[in-house]
Each structure stands twice: as C-alpha cells, then as structure tokens.
Motif scaffolding. Structure first.
Motif, PDB file in Angstrom:
ATOM      1  N   THR A   5       0.839  -1.203   0.000  1.00 33.67           N
ATOM      2  CA  THR A   5       0.000   0.000   0.000  1.00 33.67           C
ATOM      3  C   THR A   5       0.872   1.250   0.000  1.00 33.67           C
ATOM      4  O   THR A   5       0.662   2.163  -0.807  1.00 33.67           O
ATOM      5  CB  THR A   5      -0.932   0.011   1.239  1.00 33.67           C
ATOM      6  OG1 THR A   5      -1.630  -1.219   1.305  1.00 33.67           O
ATOM      7  CG2 THR A   5      -1.914   1.163   1.174  1.00 33.67           C
ATOM      8  N   LEU A  63      -5.078  -0.289  -5.273  1.00 36.85           N
ATOM      9  CA  LEU A  63      -6.385  -0.951  -5.261  1.00 36.85           C
ATOM     10  C   LEU A  63      -6.563  -1.838  -6.497  1.00 36.85           C
ATOM     11  O   LEU A  63      -7.027  -2.974  -6.398  1.00 36.85           O
ATOM     12  CB  LEU A  63      -7.511   0.082  -5.196  1.00 36.85           C
ATOM     13  CG  LEU A  63      -7.639   0.896  -3.905  1.00 36.85           C
ATOM     14  CD1 LEU A  63      -8.719   1.961  -4.057  1.00 36.85           C
ATOM     15  CD2 LEU A  63      -7.905   0.000  -2.708  1.00 36.85           C
ATOM     16  N   VAL A  64      -6.171  -1.319  -7.658  1.00 34.39           N
ATOM     17  CA  VAL A  64      -6.305  -2.084  -8.900  1.00 34.39           C
ATOM     18  C   VAL A  64      -5.368  -3.288  -8.868  1.00 34.39           C
ATOM     19  O   VAL A  64      -5.768  -4.409  -9.191  1.00 34.39           O
ATOM     20  CB  VAL A  64      -6.037  -1.177 -10.122  1.00 34.39           C
ATOM     21  CG1 VAL A  64      -5.902  -1.995 -11.399  1.00 34.39           C
ATOM     22  CG2 VAL A  64      -7.149  -0.143 -10.254  1.00 34.39           C
ATOM     23  N   TRP A  65      -4.133  -3.065  -8.483  1.00 32.28           N
ATOM     24  CA  TRP A  65      -3.149  -4.155  -8.385  1.00 32.28           C
ATOM     25  C   TRP A  65      -3.665  -5.246  -7.449  1.00 32.28           C
ATOM     26  O   TRP A  65      -3.606  -6.434  -7.775  1.00 32.28           O
ATOM     27  CB  TRP A  65      -1.826  -3.587  -7.901  1.00 32.28           C
ATOM     28  CG  TRP A  65      -0.764  -4.604  -7.640  1.00 32.28           C
ATOM     29  CD1 TRP A  65       0.071  -5.171  -8.553  1.00 32.28           C
ATOM     30  CD2 TRP A  65      -0.427  -5.172  -6.373  1.00 32.28           C
ATOM     31  NE1 TRP A  65       0.916  -6.055  -7.935  1.00 32.28           N
ATOM     32  CE2 TRP A  65       0.629  -6.081  -6.592  1.00 32.28           C
ATOM     33  CE3 TRP A  65      -0.909  -5.012  -5.073  1.00 32.28           C
ATOM     34  CZ2 TRP A  65       1.204  -6.815  -5.568  1.00 32.28           C
ATOM     35  CZ3 TRP A  65      -0.340  -5.734  -4.052  1.00 32.28           C
ATOM     36  CH2 TRP A  65       0.712  -6.629  -4.298  1.00 32.28           C
ATOM     37  N   SER A  66      -4.183  -4.850  -6.305  1.00 31.47           N
ATOM     38  CA  SER A  66      -4.690  -5.794  -5.319  1.00 31.47           C
ATOM     39  C   SER A  66      -5.903  -6.563  -5.852  1.00 31.47           C
ATOM     40  O   SER A  66      -5.983  -7.782  -5.718  1.00 31.47           O
ATOM     41  CB  SER A  66      -5.054  -5.041  -4.040  1.00 31.47           C
ATOM     42  OG  SER A  66      -5.565  -5.910  -3.067  1.00 31.47           O
ATOM     43  N   ASP A  67      -6.836  -5.853  -6.479  1.00 30.75           N
ATOM     44  CA  ASP A  67      -8.033  -6.501  -7.017  1.00 30.75           C
ATOM     45  C   ASP A  67      -7.709  -7.486  -8.139  1.00 30.75           C
ATOM     46  O   ASP A  67      -8.442  -8.444  -8.355  1.00 30.75           O
ATOM     47  CB  ASP A  67      -9.033  -5.464  -7.528  1.00 30.75           C
ATOM     48  CG  ASP A  67      -9.793  -4.783  -6.403  1.00 30.75           C
ATOM     49  OD1 ASP A  67      -9.561  -5.123  -5.216  1.00 30.75           O
ATOM     50  OD2 ASP A  67     -10.615  -3.891  -6.698  1.00 30.75           O
ATOM     51  N   LEU A  68      -6.618  -7.228  -8.850  1.00 28.79           N
ATOM     52  CA  LEU A  68      -6.227  -8.117  -9.952  1.00 28.79           C
ATOM     53  C   LEU A  68      -5.286  -9.227  -9.499  1.00 28.79           C
ATOM     54  O   LEU A  68      -4.811 -10.002 -10.320  1.00 28.79           O
ATOM     55  CB  LEU A  68      -5.592  -7.306 -11.085  1.00 28.79           C
ATOM     56  CG  LEU A  68      -6.548  -6.357 -11.801  1.00 28.79           C
ATOM     57  CD1 LEU A  68      -5.800  -5.515 -12.816  1.00 28.79           C
ATOM     58  CD2 LEU A  68      -7.690  -7.110 -12.460  1.00 28.79           C
ATOM     59  N   GLY A  69      -5.031  -9.292  -8.198  1.00 29.98           N
ATOM     60  CA  GLY A  69      -4.185 -10.363  -7.679  1.00 29.98           C
ATOM     61  C   GLY A  69      -2.701 -10.153  -7.943  1.00 29.98           C
ATOM     62  O   GLY A  69      -1.961 -11.110  -8.125  1.00 29.98           O
ATOM     63  N   TRP A 123      -9.738   1.096 -15.407  1.00 35.00           N
ATOM     64  CA  TRP A 123      -9.869   0.853 -13.969  1.00 35.00           C
ATOM     65  C   TRP A 123     -11.321   0.813 -13.525  1.00 35.00           C
ATOM     66  O   TRP A 123     -11.645   0.165 -12.536  1.00 35.00           O
ATOM     67  CB  TRP A 123      -9.117   1.913 -13.172  1.00 35.00           C
ATOM     68  CG  TRP A 123      -7.640   1.765 -13.222  1.00 35.00           C
ATOM     69  CD1 TRP A 123      -6.912   0.929 -14.024  1.00 35.00           C
ATOM     70  CD2 TRP A 123      -6.692   2.469 -12.433  1.00 35.00           C
ATOM     71  NE1 TRP A 123      -5.568   1.092 -13.789  1.00 35.00           N
ATOM     72  CE2 TRP A 123      -5.405   2.029 -12.812  1.00 35.00           C
ATOM     73  CE3 TRP A 123      -6.802   3.437 -11.455  1.00 35.00           C
ATOM     74  CZ2 TRP A 123      -4.236   2.517 -12.232  1.00 35.00           C
ATOM     75  CZ3 TRP A 123      -5.647   3.942 -10.879  1.00 35.00           C
ATOM     76  CH2 TRP A 123      -4.375   3.475 -11.266  1.00 35.00           C
ATOM     77  N   ILE A 126     -12.684  -2.492 -12.998  1.00 32.44           N
ATOM     78  CA  ILE A 126     -11.985  -3.288 -11.984  1.00 32.44           C
ATOM     79  C   ILE A 126     -12.332  -2.808 -10.578  1.00 32.44           C
ATOM     80  O   ILE A 126     -12.659  -3.607  -9.696  1.00 32.44           O
ATOM     81  CB  ILE A 126     -10.459  -3.218 -12.202  1.00 32.44           C
ATOM     82  CG1 ILE A 126     -10.113  -3.774 -13.587  1.00 32.44           C
ATOM     83  CG2 ILE A 126      -9.702  -3.941 -11.098  1.00 32.44           C
ATOM     84  CD1 ILE A 126      -8.767  -3.340 -14.096  1.00 32.44           C
ATOM     85  N   ASN A 127     -12.236  -1.484 -10.372  1.00 34.79           N
ATOM     86  CA  ASN A 127     -12.461  -0.915  -9.044  1.00 34.79           C
ATOM     87  C   ASN A 127     -12.937   0.522  -9.226  1.00 34.79           C
ATOM     88  O   ASN A 127     -12.143   1.395  -9.596  1.00 34.79           O
ATOM     89  CB  ASN A 127     -11.165  -0.976  -8.230  1.00 34.79           C
ATOM     90  CG  ASN A 127     -11.352  -0.544  -6.798  1.00 34.79           C
ATOM     91  OD1 ASN A 127     -11.877   0.536  -6.530  1.00 34.79           O
ATOM     92  ND2 ASN A 127     -10.909  -1.378  -5.868  1.00 34.79           N
ATOM     93  N   ARG A 128     -14.202   0.755  -8.959  1.00 38.79           N
ATOM     94  CA  ARG A 128     -14.779   2.091  -9.188  1.00 38.79           C
ATOM     95  C   ARG A 128     -14.185   3.152  -8.270  1.00 38.79           C
ATOM     96  O   ARG A 128     -14.050   4.304  -8.660  1.00 38.79           O
ATOM     97  CB  ARG A 128     -16.294   2.047  -9.060  1.00 38.79           C
ATOM     98  CG  ARG A 128     -16.895   1.308 -10.229  1.00 38.79           C
ATOM     99  CD  ARG A 128     -18.375   1.394 -10.272  1.00 38.79           C
ATOM    100  NE  ARG A 128     -18.812   0.695 -11.490  1.00 38.79           N
ATOM    101  CZ  ARG A 128     -20.002   0.230 -11.675  1.00 38.79           C
ATOM    102  NH1 ARG A 128     -20.920   0.382 -10.750  1.00 38.79           N
ATOM    103  NH2 ARG A 128     -20.309  -0.381 -12.789  1.00 38.79           N
TER     104      ARG A 128
END
Length: 164
Positions: A5, A63-69, A123, A126-128
């Motif tokens: 983070t 957030l995007v990196w995390s949501d995409l694993g 994005w 993926i994450n609003r």
C-alpha cells in the motif's frame, strides 16, 4: 500488505520529486518570464495539488493491483496504461522546464491526457473507487493542458526549446 500500500502510494511522488529537484532552478528564472494567462494558478499551488493528486493516484493503483491479484496477466493493460501515463507525467517537467521546449511539453501532455483517460476507463471495470480517485487528477490535467496550450501559443519564441 501495508508495505505494498505504501509503496504504490509513494511511487508517483518519486518521479514528481525528481522532476522538481532537477528543474527547480529553471522554474523561477525561466518560468516567471513566460507570458501566462490570468487564470494560471500560483506557483505555491502546484506542490500542494501534486501531493494530493499523486497520493490519490498511487493508492488507486494499489487498489487495482490488489483486485487483480498482483502482477497477473489481467493487470498488464490497466497497470500498463497507468505506468505509461505516469512516465509521461514525469517527463513533462524536463521537457517544459529543463529543455524549455514547449513543443515537446505540449505533445507530452496531449499524449498523457489520452493515457490518463484510458487508465480511468480500464480501472472503472476493476475498481470504481480507484477510477474515482483519478477524477481530480484528470481535472487538474485538463487545466494543465489548457495552460500548456496557452503558454505554447503565447510564447512562440520558446516553442523549440533552449538556444545555445
């Protein structure tokens, strides 16, 4: 997980700081002599605005990196767009202040605008929240683009950059 983070949130600041540090002597000497529109923000506004904007976009990238694993194949396009726009963001100060080349600065920021819009669009699916964190950045980029265009138009002798 907090290290990721922090890392993602700090990353945009690195290039922004380097751009300022390398060009800080050119800013008062050269920039103040340019013809600028009356709506040009005060020089004191820029570091405050960029600190807020870089923090938001850095956290959004986390957030995007995390949501995409992480750095999976699904992350190539959304994080690739982000990385490309970040590189152009970091390139603008050396073009504008360092080389004093308004032509290159204008080309850079117009390409940056397209990549930043592409980043936000990719994005959003993926994450609003991440996409919404880019909205203030796009607003500031719109102002910066208009400002670059006006400075480019109103200072024709500066378009090609430093003369030896």
């Amino acid at each position: 997980m907090w290290a990721y983070t922090v890392g993602f949130t700090v990353l945009p600041h690195v290039g922004g700081f380097l751009g300022w540090f390398l060009n800080r002597k050119e800013i008062p000497a050269w920039y103040e002599k340019l013809k600028k529109p009356s709506w040009c923000p005060s020089r004191k506004m820029f570091p405050v605005a960029w600190t807020v904007l870089y923090t938001g976009m850095g956290y959004a990238s986390y957030l995007v990196w995390s949501d995409l694993g992480g750095c999976s194949s699904k992350a190539i396009v959304p994080l690739g767009l982000y990385g490309a726009q970040l590189a152009l963001n970091w390139a603008w100060p050396p073009f504008f202040f360092g080389a004093q080349n308004l032509n290159m600065a204008l080309i850079d920021i117009l390409c940056l605008d397209g990549l930043a819009i592409g980043t936000l669009c990719s994005w959003y699916r993926i994450n609003r929240v991440a996409a919404l964190l880019l909205v203030p950045y796009l607003g500031w980029l719109a102002m910066a683009t208009c400002l670059t265009i006006r400075i480019w138009r109103d200072n024709p002798e500066q378009k090609a950059g430093k003369r030896e």
